[in-house]
Design an enzyme around this catalytic site. Structure first.
Site, mmCIF file in Angstrom:
data_model
loop_
_atom_site.group_PDB
_atom_site.id
_atom_site.type_symbol
_atom_site.label_atom_id
_atom_site.label_comp_id
_atom_site.label_asym_id
_atom_site.label_seq_id
_atom_site.Cartn_x
_atom_site.Cartn_y
_atom_site.Cartn_z
ATOM 1 N N GLN A 34 0.827 -1.211 0.000
ATOM 2 C CA GLN A 34 0.000 0.000 0.000
ATOM 3 C C GLN A 34 0.860 1.259 0.000
ATOM 4 O O GLN A 34 2.067 1.200 0.229
ATOM 5 C CB GLN A 34 -0.908 -0.015 1.245
ATOM 6 C CG GLN A 34 -0.142 -0.188 2.551
ATOM 7 C CD GLN A 34 -0.952 -0.854 3.650
ATOM 8 O OE1 GLN A 34 -2.176 -0.830 3.629
ATOM 9 N NE2 GLN A 34 -0.276 -1.434 4.623
ATOM 10 N N ASP A 89 0.726 -0.256 13.658
ATOM 11 C CA ASP A 89 1.254 0.924 14.363
ATOM 12 C C ASP A 89 1.495 0.628 15.839
ATOM 13 O O ASP A 89 2.214 1.358 16.511
ATOM 14 C CB ASP A 89 0.319 2.124 14.189
ATOM 15 C CG ASP A 89 -1.101 1.802 14.584
ATOM 16 O OD1 ASP A 89 -1.354 1.558 15.773
ATOM 17 O OD2 ASP A 89 -1.978 1.774 13.703
ATOM 18 N N GLU A 109 0.638 -8.662 11.506
ATOM 19 C CA GLU A 109 0.520 -7.521 10.577
ATOM 20 C C GLU A 109 1.151 -7.911 9.247
ATOM 21 O O GLU A 109 2.298 -8.371 9.204
ATOM 22 C CB GLU A 109 1.233 -6.308 11.197
ATOM 23 C CG GLU A 109 1.559 -5.185 10.237
ATOM 24 C CD GLU A 109 0.336 -4.500 9.607
ATOM 25 O OE1 GLU A 109 -0.514 -4.018 10.365
ATOM 26 O OE2 GLU A 109 0.259 -4.461 8.355
ATOM 27 N N ASP A 140 0.453 -12.730 6.927
ATOM 28 C CA ASP A 140 -0.937 -12.538 6.514
ATOM 29 C C ASP A 140 -1.821 -12.958 7.700
ATOM 30 O O ASP A 140 -1.833 -14.125 8.102
ATOM 31 C CB ASP A 140 -1.194 -13.435 5.294
ATOM 32 C CG ASP A 140 -2.634 -13.375 4.829
ATOM 33 O OD1 ASP A 140 -3.486 -12.798 5.536
ATOM 34 O OD2 ASP A 140 -2.907 -13.919 3.747
ATOM 35 N N ASP A 158 -7.813 -4.960 13.978
ATOM 36 C CA ASP A 158 -7.535 -3.537 13.734
ATOM 37 C C ASP A 158 -7.153 -3.370 12.276
ATOM 38 O O ASP A 158 -5.990 -3.175 11.933
ATOM 39 C CB ASP A 158 -6.403 -3.066 14.669
ATOM 40 C CG ASP A 158 -6.099 -1.591 14.473
ATOM 41 O OD1 ASP A 158 -6.881 -0.908 13.789
ATOM 42 O OD2 ASP A 158 -5.066 -1.138 14.996
ATOM 43 N N PRO A 165 -5.696 -4.535 0.846
ATOM 44 C CA PRO A 165 -5.274 -5.721 1.596
ATOM 45 C C PRO A 165 -6.235 -6.142 2.712
ATOM 46 O O PRO A 165 -6.172 -7.259 3.205
ATOM 47 C CB PRO A 165 -3.907 -5.312 2.182
ATOM 48 C CG PRO A 165 -3.749 -3.858 1.961
ATOM 49 C CD PRO A 165 -4.717 -3.443 0.904
HETATM 50 N N1 SPD Z 1 -10.754 4.973 8.309
HETATM 51 C C1 SPD Z 1 -10.179 4.545 9.535
HETATM 52 C C2 SPD Z 1 -10.119 3.090 9.695
HETATM 53 C C3 SPD Z 1 -9.371 2.708 10.907
HETATM 54 C C4 SPD Z 1 -8.460 1.638 10.653
HETATM 55 N N2 SPD Z 1 -7.563 1.242 11.662
HETATM 56 C C5 SPD Z 1 -6.717 2.245 12.174
HETATM 57 C C6 SPD Z 1 -5.429 1.713 12.637
HETATM 58 C C7 SPD Z 1 -5.005 2.338 13.907
HETATM 59 N N3 SPD Z 1 -4.295 1.446 14.723
#
Ligand code: SPD
Length: 277
Positions: A34, A89, A109, A140, A158, A165
């Site tokens: 990405q 993150d 991740e 994956d 998350d 992806p």
């Molecule tokens: N458009 C926001 C979607 C949120 C996706 N995850 C955010 C990652 C933060 N850890």
């Protein structure tokens, strides 16, 4: 200093966008998966963007990370093994390891560059990734879940937005794999976008989770930099109910508390309609 006239604009759809004034571009790269950008904004500190979508900012990240982590983790009476799918993150992991019962937290991740960029530009979000209880896997997440049946007390999804992806992380077959990867009293929660603009997605995901888990719940939080601000999360649980939570075990939070835990499940009528309540 003269104000910059550069703006980051996230287009939610052809009719809606959210804009943040940019002071400078800090980092920009095309990863294997990405487009990854980091900006310094005038209002919200540093901003992490994946494929043009806001992922997190310095100033409001705590809302999303606390609500995706602590609501399900408190719903489970004794979470020991936790899996975070996505979340490179590290914000969810940071909240997970605040729970003293957690013995092992796996981060699955797919894009290792998100992890590295967060360590470099968002050290306060990524801090938990070096905790000895944390196992960071650049894999994956869908495959990781399929290959670990019956292992986890809590699984937190998350994901990025439901394009590119992350598409597979919003599918019924994935929730079935998540069900299988949980212990007999396990539970999961996933971020499920805005009830104002992603109604069909929420309807579908909630329906899939409700057909997979005996207990399904939608809950909400206010995230200022996500389109519309109103954000949803969907919980699927084998046995434990979020309404049974009587006390919180983690005090070190800026958004989450016992009152918020219960209030988050009180849905406005239009959101109740989405989930057939
Ligand atoms: N458009 C926001 C979607 C949120 C996706 N995850 C955010 C990652 C933060 N850890």
């Amino acid at each position: 200093m003269a104000q910059s006239n550069l703006w980051f604009t996230e287009l939610q759809n052809e009719n809606l966008s959210i804009g943040l004034r940019i002071e400078k571009t800090i980092h920009s790269e095309r990863t294997e998966f990405q487009q990854l950008d980091v900006y310094q904004t005038a209002q919200y500190g540093k901003l992490l963007v994946l494929d043009g979508c806001v992922m997190t900012t310095d100033r409001d990240e705590f809302v999303y990370h606390e609500m995706l982590a602590h609501v399900p983790l408190h719903t489970h009476p004794n979470p020991k093994r936790v899996l975070v799918v996505g979340g490179g993150d590290g914000g969810i992991i940071r909240e997970v390891i605040k729970h003293p019962s957690v013995e092992r937290a796996v981060l699955a991740e797919i894009d290792g560059r998100v992890i590295e960029a967060s360590k470099t530009y968002f050290p306060q979000i990524a801090a938990g990734l070096s905790d000895p209880r944390v196992d960071v896997q650049v894999v994956d997440g869908i495959r990781y879940v399929e290959e670990h049946p019956g292992e986890f007390d809590v699984i937190l999804i998350d994901s990025t937005d439901p394009v590119g992806p992350a598409v597979g992380l919003f599918s019924k077959s994935f929730y079935e794999s998540v069900f299988a990867a949980l212990k007999p009293d396990g539970l999961m929660a996933a971020q499920t976008e805005s009830p104002f603009v992603n109604q069909e997605l929420i309807r579908r995901v909630y329906g899939d989770v409700a057909r997979t888990f005996p207990i399904a719940k939608l809950y909400l939080a206010f995230v200022p930099t996500y389109p519309t601000g109103m954000w949803s999360f969907t919980m699927g649980s084998k046995t434990h109910r979020p309404e049974d939570v009587k006390a919180v075990r983690v005090e070190d939070t800026k958004y989450y508390n016992l009152g918020i835990h219960h209030a988050a499940f009180a849905l406005p009528n239009f959101a109740k309609e989405l989930v057939g309540e």
